[in-house]
Design an enzyme around this catalytic site. Structure first.
Site, PDB file in Angstrom:
ATOM      1  N   THR A  17     -49.981   0.192 -48.541  1.00  0.00           N
ATOM      2  CA  THR A  17     -49.678  -0.211 -47.157  1.00  0.00           C
ATOM      3  C   THR A  17     -48.750  -1.431 -47.115  1.00  0.00           C
ATOM      4  OG1 THR A  17     -51.987   0.389 -46.752  1.00  0.00           O
ATOM      5  CG2 THR A  17     -50.812  -0.555 -44.906  1.00  0.00           C
ATOM      6  N   SER A 112     -51.345 -11.068 -49.529  1.00  0.00           N
ATOM      7  CA  SER A 112     -51.874 -11.289 -48.181  1.00  0.00           C
ATOM      8  C   SER A 112     -53.186 -12.060 -48.173  1.00  0.00           C
ATOM      9  CB  SER A 112     -52.009  -9.936 -47.480  1.00  0.00           C
ATOM     10  OG  SER A 112     -52.314 -10.112 -46.131  1.00  0.00           O
ATOM     11  N   ASP A 276     -53.801 -16.000 -42.521  1.00  0.00           N
ATOM     12  CA  ASP A 276     -54.196 -15.547 -43.858  1.00  0.00           C
ATOM     13  C   ASP A 276     -53.246 -16.081 -44.927  1.00  0.00           C
ATOM     14  OD1 ASP A 276     -52.000 -13.989 -43.194  1.00  0.00           O
ATOM     15  OD2 ASP A 276     -52.712 -12.283 -44.375  1.00  0.00           O
ATOM     16  N   ASP A 278     -50.507 -15.140 -46.505  1.00  0.00           N
ATOM     17  CA  ASP A 278     -49.053 -15.137 -46.334  1.00  0.00           C
ATOM     18  C   ASP A 278     -48.625 -15.384 -44.893  1.00  0.00           C
ATOM     19  OD1 ASP A 278     -50.174 -12.643 -45.695  1.00  0.00           O
ATOM     20  OD2 ASP A 278     -48.243 -11.649 -45.900  1.00  0.00           O
ATOM     21  N   LYS A 375     -45.753  -8.894 -38.591  1.00  0.00           N
ATOM     22  CA  LYS A 375     -46.707  -9.567 -37.733  1.00  0.00           C
ATOM     23  C   LYS A 375     -46.651 -11.055 -38.045  1.00  0.00           C
ATOM     24  CE  LYS A 375     -50.395  -8.132 -40.833  1.00  0.00           C
ATOM     25  NZ  LYS A 375     -50.413  -6.802 -41.447  1.00  0.00           N
TER      26      LYS A 375
HETATM   27  C1  G1P Z   1     -54.760  -3.436 -43.881  1.00  0.00           C
HETATM   28  C2  G1P Z   1     -54.903  -3.325 -42.387  1.00  0.00           C
HETATM   29  C3  G1P Z   1     -53.595  -2.893 -41.767  1.00  0.00           C
HETATM   30  C4  G1P Z   1     -52.493  -3.851 -42.190  1.00  0.00           C
HETATM   31  C5  G1P Z   1     -52.471  -3.995 -43.709  1.00  0.00           C
HETATM   32  C6  G1P Z   1     -51.497  -5.074 -44.129  1.00  0.00           C
HETATM   33  O1  G1P Z   1     -54.411  -2.192 -44.427  1.00  0.00           O
HETATM   34  O2  G1P Z   1     -55.927  -2.429 -42.024  1.00  0.00           O
HETATM   35  O3  G1P Z   1     -53.723  -2.860 -40.373  1.00  0.00           O
HETATM   36  O4  G1P Z   1     -51.259  -3.394 -41.738  1.00  0.00           O
HETATM   37  O5  G1P Z   1     -53.753  -4.359 -44.183  1.00  0.00           O
HETATM   38  O6  G1P Z   1     -51.845  -6.328 -43.662  1.00  0.00           O
HETATM   39  P1  G1P Z   1     -55.482  -1.179 -45.071  1.00  0.00           P
HETATM   40  O7  G1P Z   1     -56.222  -1.932 -46.140  1.00  0.00           O
HETATM   41  O8  G1P Z   1     -56.409  -0.810 -43.945  1.00  0.00           O
HETATM   42  O9  G1P Z   1     -54.648  -0.037 -45.558  1.00  0.00           O
HETATM   43 ZN    ZN Z   2     -51.105 -11.049 -44.659  1.00  0.00          ZN
END
Ligand code: G1P
Ligand code: ZN
Length: 542
Positions: A17, A112, A276, A278, A375
């Site tokens: 992601t 992150s 958080d 980053d 974001k």
């Molecule tokens: C998680 C969050 C998602 C966000 C991503 C990156 O991903 O749920 O909304 O965009 O972190 O910060 P996930 O672990 O659910 O794939």
């Molecule tokens: Zn982050």
């Protein structure tokens, strides 16, 4: 001297992601970083003489990875690298610099909100020229490249002094070590009413911002304390550390429990907030009043016009599929478009680029706008401060007022972390196999109108994405959603999201978990989650 070094592929370099994310010992293997960075560059065309932004959240291995990336960039023909002093740049700040310097792209070195340190996590993410995360077709190509890579290009050169601002040369390439904060602070000043926020602080309004020993420390100190006049001590844990002081830099109820406790005290600060590792996520808690990210998105959408950068209104709003429908009601009232996209910020970027939406948000503490293509944690805090300064009301009053006007989406997410991957996948598959039987089925008087696996076609670039979460949508609009995380580094993480709407004249003051307990019980009944995963309770409830 530029040189070509032979290498062999690692099979585990598939970006998830948010880019490639692994434990530090994995990244520290010989050629691991080199392979990935070279694979990124191999998938880009026209980088000759171009600018690359590099920065990270300061976690363990940040400096090592940056020095490697600089050498590889020089050997691959980049003309200029811009890197934050100390190797620091928040994710939204990288996005901003890519856009304002006309850079070709950027490398964000971060994992992150995951813990850092020698045994913690590390990550590399490539962002493209619009400032946003690489789209899936590019991350797929990068992964494919990592699987056949046999050499990378680098250069013999001394490490750059990242500790002081200045200009250096590496081969033919220029490296500028810049102040990580100033360009970002200028952008915030354009968007928000700094005079009104200054007056708010001057009136004695108390705020605590927890930088969680991560990258937002220097940003928050400069903007909140130095420019907006918040008293020293407003920023907590403001010095970035390689292991985030031994904590998870994750602003959630588990890892920011101390902040929530502070905010819930009767004499606590009017606003507590956090970001958080980053700097792209945000947590907003008014005195005695936590604001869920889904509600925050809705409140921001309804009030954005109070901030100078959004004075003329907003074009549209987008939310990730698992985010509650609270923003949908505001969009309807404002007569603007609402877009639902899969989880991950990259899905917002085509809509932002096309001018279809101005504000975006995810239930996972991510909110932002068209000012960058990520974001932005501090942006969300400043937006709330701007709204609070303009409305002269408390966070609790604003939220109650919002629900009384639009109704309330009760919403919660339960995470089951580090569960057995096979068991989690089997659970998902078993539900997929029952979609036909589930559609139309009735449970405790609730009928499932639709059971499916969320698929999305981008309205702008027409790209298609499937398997983005199992949805059980009830006739009254309530939803149960199951997703496997794409950012975890150990086992699998199952996310269970539940959302139900209570109209404006209904009971708006229920405790969230109580309001949703029936739906959570149903989620377990249908999925067999607790038994299949061997977990009686979630790891984190948000
Ligand atoms: C998680 C969050 C998602 C966000 C991503 C990156 O991903 O749920 O909304 O965009 O972190 O910060 P996930 O672990 O659910 O794939
Ligand atoms: Zn982050």
């Amino acid at each position: 001297m530029t040189k070509t070094v032979s290498t062999t592929p690692y099979d585990d370099q598939k970006p998830g992601t948010s880019g490639l994310r692994k434990r530090v010992p994995v990244f520290a293997q010989p050629n691991y970083v080199e392979n990935f960075v070279q694979s990124v560059f191999d998938c880009l065309s026209g980088i000759e003489g171009q600018t690359l932004i590099i920065g990270g959240d300061g976690r363990y291995y940040n400096a090592e990875a940056i020095q490697k990336a600089i050498r590889i960039a020089a050997a691959n023909g980049f003309g200029r690298v811009i890197v934050g002093q100390g190797g620091l740049l928040s994710t939204p700040s990288v996005s901003n610099l890519i856009r304002t310097t006309g850079a070709f792209g950027g490398l964000v070195l971060s994992a992150s909100h995951n813990p850092g340190g020698p045994d913690g996590d590390f990550g590399i993410k490539y962002n493209i020229g619009n400032g946003g995360p690489a789209p899936e077709r590019l991350t797929d190509a990068i992964y494919a490249r990592t699987q056949i890579i046999d050499s990378y290009r680098t250069i013999d050169s001394e490490d750059i002094d990242l500790g002081t601002q200045g200009v250096h040369r590496v081969g033919e390439m220029t490296v500028e070590v810049i102040d990580p904060v100033s360009a970002y602070a200028d952008l915030m000043q354009e968007l928000f009413d700094f005079d009104a926020i200054r007056a708010l602080f001057a009136s004695g309004f108390k705020v605590k911002f927890d930088a969680m020993h991560a990258v937002t420390g220097p940003y928050a100190k400069r903007i909140l304390e130095e420019e907006l006049g918040a008293p020293p001590g407003t920023v907590l844990n403001g010095v970035p550390s390689e292991d985030f002081g031994g904590h998870h830099p994750d602003p959630n109820p588990v890892h920011a429990a101390h902040l929530i406790e502070m905010a819930m005290a009767a004499d606590g600060p009017e606003l507590c907030a956090a970001s958080d590792g980053d700097g792209d996520r945000n947590m907003i808690i008014g005195r005695g009043c936590p604001v869920s990210p889904s509600d925050s998105l809705a409140v921001i959408t309804a009030n954005a016009h109070l901030a100078p950068g959004y004075r003329d209104g907003i074009a549209g709003v987008a939310r990730s599929m698992p985010t509650s429908g609270a923003a949908d009601r505001v969009a309807e009232a404002l007569g603007i478009d609402l877009y639902e996209v899969p989880t991950g910020w990259k899905f917002f970027c085509t809509l932002l680029d096309a001018g279809r939406v101005t504000i975006c948000g995810e239930e996972s503490a991510g909110t932002g706008s068209n000012h960058v293509r990520e974001k932005d944690g501090l942006w969300a805090v400043l937006m709330w401060l701007n709204i609070l300064a303009a409305r002269h009301q408390s966070v609790a009053e604003i939220l109650e007022d919002h629900w009384r006007r639009y109704g309330r989406n009760y919403y919660s997410r339960h995470d089951f972390e580090e569960v057995d991957k096979g068991a989690a996948e089997d659970m998902m598959q078993a539900m997929r196999d029952r979609f036909g039987e589930l559609t139309g089925a009735e449970f405790d008087g609730r009928r499932i109108a639709q059971a499916d696996d969320y698929a999305y076609r981008d309205p702008i670039d027409r790209s298609e994405t499937s398997s983005q979460g199992i949805r059980l949508i009830f006739e009254d609009g309530a939803r149960i959603i199951f997703r496997l995380s794409g950012t975890g580094t150990v086992g699998a993480t199952v996310r269970l999201y539940v959302d139900r709407f209570e109209p404006a004249d209904g009971d708006l003051s229920l405790e969230t978990q109580a309001a949703l307990s029936g739906l959570f019980a149903l989620a377990d009944e249908i999925s067999g989650l607790k038994q299949r995963l061997g977990r009686s309770d979630p790891t984190v409830i948000t």
